[in-house]
Design a protein around this motif. Structure first.
Motif, short mmCIF file in Angstrom:
data_model
loop_
_atom_site.label_atom_id
_atom_site.label_comp_id
_atom_site.label_asym_id
_atom_site.label_seq_id
_atom_site.Cartn_x
_atom_site.Cartn_y
_atom_site.Cartn_z
N GLY A 1 30.58 44.80 35.29
CA GLY A 1 30.94 44.76 36.68
C GLY A 1 29.79 45.43 37.61
O GLY A 1 29.25 45.20 38.83
N ASP A 2 29.30 46.58 37.04
CA ASP A 2 28.22 47.37 37.82
C ASP A 2 27.04 46.45 38.09
O ASP A 2 26.34 46.47 39.14
CB ASP A 2 27.71 48.56 36.83
CG ASP A 2 28.98 49.66 36.86
OD1 ASP A 2 29.93 49.53 37.81
OD2 ASP A 2 28.69 50.67 35.90
N GLU B 1 31.69 52.26 45.26
CA GLU B 1 31.72 50.94 44.46
C GLU B 1 33.29 50.72 44.75
O GLU B 1 33.73 49.57 45.13
CB GLU B 1 31.59 51.02 42.92
CG GLU B 1 31.75 49.62 42.38
CD GLU B 1 31.49 49.52 40.69
OE1 GLU B 1 31.50 48.74 40.21
OE2 GLU B 1 30.86 50.68 40.34
N ARG C 1 32.66 41.52 40.42
CA ARG C 1 32.69 42.79 40.17
C ARG C 1 34.13 43.42 39.93
O ARG C 1 34.74 44.07 39.30
CB ARG C 1 31.83 43.56 40.93
CG ARG C 1 32.00 45.16 41.12
CD ARG C 1 31.75 45.86 42.50
NE ARG C 1 32.55 45.63 43.21
CZ ARG C 1 32.33 45.45 44.68
NH1 ARG C 1 31.14 45.37 44.97
NH2 ARG C 1 33.39 45.04 45.45
N GLU D 1 35.03 47.53 46.85
CA GLU D 1 36.10 46.62 46.27
C GLU D 1 37.06 46.50 47.14
O GLU D 1 37.57 45.35 47.55
CB GLU D 1 36.30 47.01 44.89
CG GLU D 1 35.53 46.83 44.04
CD GLU D 1 35.82 47.64 42.57
OE1 GLU D 1 37.15 48.02 42.38
OE2 GLU D 1 35.20 47.40 41.69
N TRP E 1 27.02 43.22 38.74
CA TRP E 1 27.36 42.41 39.59
C TRP E 1 27.12 43.25 40.82
O TRP E 1 26.84 42.42 41.93
CB TRP E 1 28.62 41.71 39.44
CG TRP E 1 28.60 40.51 38.39
CD1 TRP E 1 28.88 40.69 37.01
CD2 TRP E 1 27.94 39.26 38.50
NE1 TRP E 1 28.85 39.44 36.29
CE2 TRP E 1 28.14 38.48 37.21
CE3 TRP E 1 27.53 38.57 39.57
CZ2 TRP E 1 27.98 37.31 36.90
CZ3 TRP E 1 26.96 37.30 39.28
CH2 TRP E 1 27.30 36.64 37.99
N HIS E 2 27.79 44.36 40.83
CA HIS E 2 27.69 45.03 42.08
C HIS E 2 26.39 45.16 42.45
O HIS E 2 25.95 45.14 43.83
CB HIS E 2 28.37 46.45 41.73
CG HIS E 2 28.34 47.57 42.98
ND1 HIS E 2 28.73 46.93 44.33
CD2 HIS E 2 28.06 48.63 42.96
CE1 HIS E 2 28.67 48.18 44.84
NE2 HIS E 2 28.17 48.97 44.14
#
Length: 595
Positions: free
Chosen positions: A23-24, A253, A82, A257, A26-27
């Motif tokens: 996920g990081d 982050e 993410r 979201e 994709w972030h």
């Protein structure tokens, strides 16, 4: 996670941090895409508009706009991936915890968990034999029985004793817990797999209208799938101060979201900083527009046109800059717009509109302009100023249906909003002004008389008021010298008598008839529709100078004087006085005699 059936060993060994690590990544892609979009819009496209005027320049701008849309699409979709991965990791954590706890208990009891999830347990000892052994059943299974044939242990001399092993029930309970944990994890895995598969990008380079709608659907899918992960911790029922503390506790982050996937949860939450609310509402605005476009009733169409107009204004440069602090389609529509950042400005006003206000074209082009004019005027006095238009309630739409009910319903929401401004303002001692125009003055007055008054309010301005529900300025939660009134002599709303008396006057010829009836019938000059006239000496507020406005003309209705208090091109003296109060310079206002 896997195309085959999930096993308890896989759930036990699962490293949920690997999903978070993915996920990081994709972030990072999402952030880079957003930065690239900003660079295309502000550095490349803006520069081209400023320096070039030709067909080739227009063609280049078109290609840059397409590139910008592509980057925006990447930013949104990568952000959704993410969030889905982080939600998957969070949702799998609980069944994994339950499974590991069951395994630990099995180990402590010296039970054996087999590959198929069944559990075996040790044979009973003589000390634990209490009767006939029950069938193990399910996934639990006993080990070698203890063949005790001597009498005295529940059997008889003619046959072997069949003991009940107390471990059987414990083993069965552990096996059931293991099965439940694996089943829950498999359901979570399947749900997220379907959502992630739906985030595949369409072929082609252009982001079309259909693609944008696909983004909205993807957002809804991710939010539905990751709803527990996103929604459990949002302090929707907390105070604005508690919400501010919660927001501050999140990582960058995590905040992003919420802004991407649950913008409607954050955009209207008092206590969330203005910049975050603005981003959330800008993200939510296309979704709300799309929802309204699917409806065919007249009310939805009116709101739809207004929201599209707001969107157009947001897409253009604004001075002061616009911040979208709230939108909604409930009731007559909701919109909260700030001109200037209310968190960084020391002086902040929040204006409540009144009679006839709803989310329509007039609101966008007229009512919002009043807040903008106030901000511009206040910033001329003190640059650290911002002004807000707050349509967070349903105002009555006609004089003949006015009652205190709408104000009583709107007042708690307004106080919540003001408490949010106090919680998020970054200045040590911010100066907040509550402004109520027309029926909105009753809403402000009602808010002021609630326990504790209007949170953070230093000054109150009442414009074109039909009364505020109290007879004394000092009853509004601030010193009477901090209550200011603007009342044009030709504003019929400021002369409205009590409800019964108003009915008589309206039958005598509309707004002008009210004035005539007041003179002929010798009604009390101090009493208006909702109490004492705020412009009267008896009320005790500071009445500032305004233009009298056009005289009331019977056949034209005569409401022009009611609508010009904020407009410097029509009533410069009133607009200047409002600006001075909002900017914290009340001693610079000009005053006039009470009625």
């Amino acid at each position: 996670m896997t195309a085959t059936a999930l096993t308890w060993q896989q759930l036990r060994d699962l490293k949920t941090s690997e999903f978070e690590d993915a996920g990081d990544k994709w972030h990072e892609v999402s952030n880079r895409s957003d930065s690239d979009r900003v660079r295309v819009d502000r550095a490349m496209s803006a520069k081209l508009r400023e320096t070039q005027e030709s067909e080739s320049a227009e063609a280049a701008l078109g290609r840059l706009q397409r590139l910008s849309r592509n980057f925006q699409y990447l930013h949104s979709e990568c952000g959704l991936i993410r969030t889905a991965l982080n939600g998957l990791a969070a949702d799998l954590a609980e069944p994994q915890r339950q499974l590991k706890q069951a395994l630990e208990e099995a180990e402590a009891l010296k039970f054996t968990v087999h590959d198929d999830g069944s559990v075996s347990y040790p044979a009973a000892t003589a000390q634990t034999l209490i009767g006939e052994k029950s069938a193990p059943g399910g996934a639990a299974r006993g080990s070698a029985r203890l063949p005790l044939e001597s009498p005295g242990f529940g059997g008889d001399a003619s046959g072997p004793f069949k003991p009940l092993n107390p471990n059987a029930e414990k083993a069965q309970a552990i096996a059931d817990r293991l099965a439940r944990a694996v089943r829950a994890a498999a359901e979570i895995d399947a749900r997220y797999a379907k959502t992630l598969d739906g985030l595949r990008a369409a072929t082609g380079l252009d982001v079309t209208e259909a693609t944008l709608k696909d983004v909205f659907r993807d957002t809804a899918d991710v939010r539905s799938t990751a709803g527990t992960y996103l929604g459990d911790d949002v302090p929707s029922d907390g105070t604005p101060a508690e919400r501010k503390a919660w927001w501050d506790s999140l990582t960058d982050e995590q905040r992003q979201e919420y802004l991407d996937v649950a913008p409607d949860m954050i955009g209207g939450l008092d206590g969330i900083p203005a910049v975050a609310r603005d981003e959330a509402n800008r993200n939510y605005l296309p979704v709300l527009i799309d929802d309204l476009a699917r409806k065919d009733d007249g009310g939805s169409e009116t709101k739809l046109d207004a929201l599209r107009s707001i969107q157009d204004k947001l897409n253009k440069p604004s001075d002061p800059p616009m911040f979208l602090l709230g939108i909604g389609d409930e009731g007559n529509g909701r919109a909260i717009v700030a001109y200037g950042n209310p968190d960084t400005s020391r002086n902040v006003s929040a204006y409540v509109p009144g009679l006839g206000t709803k989310l329509n074209g007039e609101f966008v082009e007229g009512t919002m302009k009043r807040a903008q004019d106030t901000a511009i005027g206040a910033r001329d006095v003190d640059p650290s100023s911002a002004a807000i238009i707050w349509l967070g309630y349903d105002a009555p739409q006609h004089v003949d249906v006015m009652s205190k009910g709408d104000a009583e319903r709107g007042a708690p929401a307004y106080n919540q909003f003001m408490a949010g401004l106090s919680a998020t303002n970054e200045n040590k001692d911010p100066h907040l002004t509550a402004i109520g125009h027309s029926y909105g003055s009753l809403t402000v007055g009602t808010a002021a008389t609630r326990s504790g008054g209007i949170p953070g309010a230093d000054d109150i301005i009442l414009l074109g008021s039909p009364g505020v529900g109290v007879d004394k300025a000092q009853d509004l939660g601030v010193d009477k010298d901090h209550v200011f009134v603007g009342a044009a002599d030709n504003d019929p709303v400021t002369h409205l008598p009590t409800k019964d008396e108003a009915a008589v006057g309206m039958r005598m010829g509309g707004p002008m008839g009210v004035r005539i009836a007041r003179d002929l019938l010798d009604w009390g000059d101090d009493d208006v529709y909702f109490g004492k006239d705020p412009a009267s000496e008896a009320f005790g507020a500071r009445r500032f100078t305004v233009d009298d406005g056009p005289r009331m003309v019977l056949e034209l209705g005569g409401f022009d004087a009611h609508s010009q208090y904020f407009t410097p091109t029509v009533d410069a003296v009133s607009a200047e006085n409002i600006a001075n109060i909002v900017a914290g310079r009340p001693d610079d206002i000009t005053t006039e005699e009470h009625r």
